[in-house]
Design a protein around this motif. Structure first.
Motif, PDB file in Angstrom:
ATOM      1  N   TYR A 129       0.847  -1.195   0.000  1.00  0.00           N
ATOM      2  CA  TYR A 129       0.000   0.000   0.000  1.00  0.00           C
ATOM      3  C   TYR A 129       0.882   1.243   0.000  1.00  0.00           C
ATOM      4  CZ  TYR A 129      -3.667  -3.307   0.633  1.00  0.00           C
ATOM      5  OH  TYR A 129      -4.534  -4.341   0.396  1.00  0.00           O
ATOM      6  N   ALA A 172      -5.408  -5.599   3.340  1.00  0.00           N
ATOM      7  CA  ALA A 172      -5.272  -4.216   3.807  1.00  0.00           C
ATOM      8  C   ALA A 172      -5.416  -4.155   5.318  1.00  0.00           C
ATOM      9  CB  ALA A 172      -6.336  -3.346   3.139  1.00  0.00           C
ATOM     10  N   GLU A 184      -5.043   3.837   6.972  1.00  0.00           N
ATOM     11  CA  GLU A 184      -5.491   3.403   5.654  1.00  0.00           C
ATOM     12  C   GLU A 184      -5.924   4.588   4.788  1.00  0.00           C
ATOM     13  OE1 GLU A 184      -8.065   0.079   6.230  1.00  0.00           O
ATOM     14  OE2 GLU A 184      -8.567  -0.026   4.109  1.00  0.00           O
ATOM     15  N   THR A 210      -3.726   5.982   1.862  1.00  0.00           N
ATOM     16  CA  THR A 210      -3.382   5.186   0.689  1.00  0.00           C
ATOM     17  C   THR A 210      -3.632   5.972  -0.599  1.00  0.00           C
ATOM     18  OG1 THR A 210      -4.180   3.281   1.920  1.00  0.00           O
ATOM     19  CG2 THR A 210      -3.797   2.959  -0.437  1.00  0.00           C
ATOM     20  N   GLY A 212      -7.357   4.522  -5.598  1.00  0.00           N
ATOM     21  CA  GLY A 212      -6.534   4.359  -4.403  1.00  0.00           C
ATOM     22  C   GLY A 212      -7.163   4.987  -3.177  1.00  0.00           C
ATOM     23  N   SER A 213      -7.860   6.099  -3.368  1.00  0.00           N
ATOM     24  CA  SER A 213      -8.370   6.808  -2.203  1.00  0.00           C
ATOM     25  C   SER A 213      -9.563   6.114  -1.569  1.00  0.00           C
ATOM     26  CB  SER A 213      -8.713   8.257  -2.567  1.00  0.00           C
ATOM     27  OG  SER A 213      -9.647   8.283  -3.622  1.00  0.00           O
ATOM     28  N   ARG A 242      -9.836   2.576  -2.059  1.00  0.00           N
ATOM     29  CA  ARG A 242      -9.357   1.217  -1.857  1.00  0.00           C
ATOM     30  C   ARG A 242     -10.326   0.143  -2.351  1.00  0.00           C
ATOM     31  NH1 ARG A 242      -8.491  -1.443   1.750  1.00  0.00           N
ATOM     32  NH2 ARG A 242      -7.549  -2.580   0.070  1.00  0.00           N
TER      33      ARG A 242
END
Lengths: 124, 477, 427
Positions: free
Chosen positions: B226, B283, B299, B302, C133-134, C136
């Motif tokens: 990540y 994740a 998280e 990311t 990506g933001s 996920r």
């Protein structure tokens, strides 16, 4: 026989669920709206639904490959796809001016045209 | 007829190709993807290990320290991103300290320089953003980070400059064992060579099976990574390792060469050799773990995620050497610390080839050097102005997040980029926080113009990875 | 650098989209003589050129225009107002001299790297799209997953299609507009998936972009997995539970070659951050005073770089004001510092500006956290206004008159959105 149609009002973000009852072409009742815009909208949608229409057409000799265009008056809802196909047959050569008429009396409607939405200069 | 055919253009195949290019040997590299390094290499964590993690009883344990020491010179010759930022193995409780002591001793015996135990106070002073619950750490100053894909690109470029032939989009479908060597069947052609080096990575066992060898298997182990927003740059300055477990070195905090922090990898065995998927579970594992070590990493930060497959063999060690098929040499099972070991593996393979009868006569005109990409965004203003004076395209920004200029996109194409990913991994355009939202069409325009392709013929990474399709085709349906 | 960029400017505007053009016009209106717009694109107008649908201009021009028409009308004004405009130019940094003069560093292929001196600056760099990506999304990483706005550029400017069979995650207006746009171009849009229980777009767009074409909108549903190695082959979608996590036991697959993301916009503040300007973590934009000045004296901000707007007309209105104050500032006018801090209270996600002055009337832009209907806005103990509804997707705008603030003696004014009081009728 009375039949019912459902619409979602587009007047504001509340999106009132509208009910329209009709007997053939006659509206018997409209309900579900919070303000008058709802009733008006349901009536319009039932009698003659129309949509604003814009798309792009191919342009040659300009900075971009597509020219944005629009129809100057609302198009019958059922003919939107047909209108798109017709407009997409166009190929334009730069330069083009904002508001320049590209198709006159579009879909046989007097004074409703397909026009350019911007100026594009010729670039060689 | 080639002397040597290298099957697989990952970082191992590329390292060997470059090493062989020092000698008067005809070498060809057969790569199945559109560009080298597009398999496991580009998903590698990019760590140059100090060498204290692996036991000296294993081949990987023997090659890693030598590999590490070769990187300074390699970097000065090939100009890929490399920095010895150091590594910390952190102890989460008193019970971890004996493990650190064991690692220290193991490392010292193997010649790993500068290993030092840090107490909690020292650890907090050096890395103040790590959890204050950590009790101690083992510092290994010789560990470093590189951009693995840049390394592969530089190696192959230098190899090609020195006469190696590279064939991309050339998966080996079938191998005939013939009198003097081998004939490789790719979709385009048949290629003959005396020696075959099996650098097939995840598929190395399948390649071996093509010549009838069934003595090992590759059992892919997936790792999810990540990448975090640039905002966190500097939060952690060194590589952070937990105390290792049998299957993995654990989930790490990796300040990449460019400063962006990456966390991962997970370790999950998979049967699917194309399983480069990320998952909710992965994740969760990564962030649950990392937030214990460094509480400010969440998280939410990311910007992108990806997964790669480690080519773990059934021996759990590198499988390198001659086989029952004369001339067919395995360079397989290259899992961690494979990247670090790569230069040592390349030397070792040359030694094996020599033993098998290949004459290695040095070239008089070997070119050691490739220039490396310009990296405009990392330069000072005066240097930037100098570049702009030489080439005005340095003043044209293509990627705003990483400040990549049009000149750098041309440079990437000059040095082999053929796809959008090829540009991204060479120039960093599209690697930043907007993930290509801004630069995608700009890079495509330049690629199309330079390669003489139509916009819709550009791919993300070759194969069926098309990006756009023509309008007319749909319209006329 | 350029002849017209020589010497010292009163106001330099970074970004030539609707915000930048508005700010430049506002600055000229205030009497500032030398105003320069720097834009990184080949033409000013920003994202408007690719927003070919109508719905722009109702507030400002009292006429419904398409994006390009709105852009061109403003562009003509910019020329009429004798604003200098330099395109293909990227601002890579701003520094402030000891006398307060700002040096704006510009990169441009024709002229290399140079600096432009100015008394004040307006930041109007706009925003960018959130990416995969933001949020996920697990699965593979094939080609064919892209933000809806990028797809819009590909279709409307470049003349290509992002794919043939499309799924859309997020019901923001760009996603809805693209659903219709791609349908008109002959693509099949398999569905729009929205994680929230309500659409994030205007009702009008839900009706006219989806319902008209029979495109399903799945609320409380998200994309839980992306399949396909080289190119998207299908996606797995799943209803979400209350904590917004997908319930995989009820998941299903949708065949598609493209996944468009319409999942929100983020103000683009790299330049602001490099200046060390104070930011609002909620809006993602700078904190600004009632003159739309940032924490750095003489540097102003407006439009989507400040907070993401839903209508370009409001961007224009806010930017004209920012330009006015920037122009005044350049001419030496110094307004008294704000003495009232404005803070979001119950059900208020953010409000802009961040402080007020009793000196003049203020327009407050704000957003709620949750939909509420009917409700009332309470501004400290100064005023209360009834509203039929609030929704997060629609910005709330209201004015505060100076005489009200005159009566206020505290230093912090809190804004709450509360349920309508029982027994009282709302209008």
């Amino acid at each position: 026989m009375i039949k019912a149609k459902q619409y979602t009002c587009i007047g504001c973000p509340i999106g009132c669920p509208l009910q329209l009852q009709h007997e053939g072409k006659d509206i018997t009742e409209i309900s579900g709206y919070e303000c008058d815009r709802g009733a008006k909208y349901a009536k319009q949608e039932f009698t003659d639904p129309r949509r604003d229409m814009s798309t792009t057409v191919e342009i040659i000799g300009a900075r971009w490959k597509r020219l944005p265009v629009k129809v100057t008056g609302p198009v019958e809802k059922d003919r939107v796809m047909e209108a798109a196909r017709k407009i997409h047959e166009l190929r334009v050569r730069a330069p083009v001016k904002l508001g320049q008429i590209l198709i006159e009396d579009f879909l046989d409607q007097k004074a409703i045209h397909v026009v350019s939405c911007r100026t594009m200069e010729r670039i060689d | 007829m080639y002397d040597v055919a290298i099957i697989g253009g990952g970082v191992i195949g590329c390292s060997i190709a470059r090493e062989l290019s020092r000698y008067q040997v005809r070498t060809v590299v057969l790569e199945k993807y559109a560009e080298v390094g597009f398999g496991t290499t580009k998903t590698n964590s990019g760590i140059i290990h100090a060498g204290h993690h692996s036991s000296p009883d294993t081949l990987k344990g023997q090659l890693v320290v030598r590999g590490n020491t070769l990187f300074d010179q390699l970097c000065s010759e090939l100009n890929f991103g490399f920095a010895r930022i150091g590594e910390l193995v952190v102890a989460q409780g008193e019970e971890d300290i004996p493990v650190l002591e064991h690692l220290k001793k193991q490392g010292e015996n193997k010649g790993v320089p500068g290993l030092e135990m840090w107490d909690q106070k020292r650890l907090q002073r050096e890395e103040p953003n790590l959890s204050h619950k950590l009790v101690a750490a083992l510092h290994a100053p010789s560990a470093g980070v590189i951009n693995p894909y840049e390394f592969a690109f530089a190696l192959i470029e230098n190899a090609v400059d020195n006469g190696v032939e590279l064939k991309v989009d050339s998966p080996v479908l079938k191998i005939d064992v013939v009198k003097d060597g081998f004939v490789f069947h790719t979709p385009h052609e048949q290629i003959a060579s005396r020696f075959a080096l099996n650098c097939g990575g995840i598929f190395a066992d399948k390649i071996a099976q093509m010549v009838g060898l069934n003595d090992f298997t590759i059992n892919p182990r997936k790792g999810e990574e990540y990448m975090l927003d640039k905002r966190l740059m500097g939060l952690v300055r060194r590589l952070i390792f937990p105390v290792p477990k049998p299957t993995t070195k654990g989930i790490l905090i990796i300040p990449t060469f460019n400063g962006t922090i990456m966390v991962g990898p997970t370790a999950e065995d998979t049967d699917d050799r194309y399983d480069v998927t990320t998952s909710y579970d992965g994740a969760k594992q990564v962030f649950d773990f990392v937030s214990n070590i460094c509480p400010s990493i969440t998280e939410r930060e990311t910007i992108t995620e990806f997964a790669g497959l480690r080519a773990v063999s059934n021996t759990n060690d590198f499988i390198m050497g001659p086989t029952n098929i004369k001339g067919f040499i395995n360079v397989a099972g290259i899992q961690s610390p494979g990247l670090t070991s790569a230069p040592a593996i390349a030397e070792y393979v040359c030694y094996i080839l020599k033993g098998e009868g290949l004459v290695l006569k040095p070239k008089g005109n070997f070119k050691h050097h490739v220039p490396g990409p310009p990296r405009f965004g990392t330069l000072g203003i005066e240097e930037q102005q100098k570049l702009i004076k030489e080439n005005p395209l340095f003043a044209k920004i293509v990627c705003r997040c990483e400040l990549v200029t049009e000149a750098e996109i041309h440079n990437a194409i000059d040095h082999g980029a053929r796809t959008l990913d090829g540009i991204k991994f060479r120039s960093r355009a599209g690697m930043g926080r907007c993930q290509g939202g801004f630069c995608t069409t700009r890079c495509m325009d330049i690629l199309a113009k330079r390669l003489g392709l139509s916009f819709h013929e550009i791919t993300k990474r070759g194969g069926d990875s098309w990006i756009v399709t023509e309008m007319g085709k749909v319209k006329n349906r | 650098m350029l002849d017209r960029m020589e010497g010292k400017y009163d106001v330099v505007v970074v970004g030539g989209g609707p915000a930048g053009m508005g700010a430049a016009l506002g600055a000229r209106d205030s009497g500032a003589e030398r105003v320069l717009i720097l834009d990184r694109e080949p033409e000013a107008g920003g994202i408007l050129w690719q927003c070919i649908h109508s719905g722009f201009g109702l507030h400002y021009f009292r006429e419904e225009l398409t994006g390009p028409e709105y852009a061109e009308r403003f562009f003509e004004k910019v020329i009429d107002y004798e604003v200098d405009l330099v395109t293909n130019s990227y601002v890579s940094g701003i520094s402030v001299d000891s006398d307060g003069t700002k040096s704006v560093r510009v990169m441009n292929e024709e002229h290399g790297m140079d600096t432009v001196n100015t008394k004040s600056v307006v930041l109007s760099m706009g925003c960018r799209e959130r990416t995969r990506g933001s949020i996920r999304i697990p699965g593979t990483r094939p080609s064919g997953v892209l933000p809806a706005g990028l797809a819009q550029k590909i279709v409307n400017l470049k003349g290509y299609l992002p794919g043939k069979r499309i799924a859309i995650l997020g019901s923001g207006d760009i996603g809805l507009i693209m659903a219709r746009r791609l349908t008109l171009e002959g693509c099949k849009v398999a569905g729009v998936f929205e994680i929230m229980p309500y659409s994030n777009g205007l009702t009008r767009n839900v009706v006219q972009c989806l319902e008209d074409f029979g495109i399903p909108l799945h609320l409380s549903t998200t994309v839980a997995y992306i399949h396909g190695l080289d190119r998207v082959e299908k996606i797995t979608v799943a209803p979400v539970s209350k904590d917004l996590k997908p319930d995989m036991s009820r998941a299903w697959d949708v065949k598609c070659d493209t996944l468009l993301l319409s999942i929100g916009l983020i103000p683009e503040n790299e330049l602001s951050l490099s200046l060390g300007i104070q930011m609002d973590v909620v809006t993602g934009g700078p904190r600004v005073s009632s003159t739309l000045e940032t924490s750095m004296p003489g540097v102003f901000a407006s439009g989507n770089v400040l907070h993401v707007h839903d209508l370009v007309d409001f961007v224009t209105r806010e930017s004209l004001l920012a330009g006015q104050f920037a122009g005044e500032w350049a001419q030496g006018v110094r307004r008294p510092a704000d003495n009232i801090r404005l803070v979001p209270g119950d059900n208020v996600r953010y409000c802009v500006p961040h402080s007020l002055s009793p000196e003049r009337e203020h327009t407050i832009y704000m957003r709620c956290k949750e939909a509420m209907m009917p409700c009332r806005i309470r501004v400290g103990n100064l005023m209360e206004r009834k509203l039929r509804f609030v929704v997060p997707a629609e910005m709330i705008i209201f004015k505060i008159k100076p005489d009200l603030l005159d009566k206020f003696h505290g230093d912090t004014l809190r804004i709450d959105i509360l349920p309508a009081e029982k027994g009282k009728r709302h209008d």
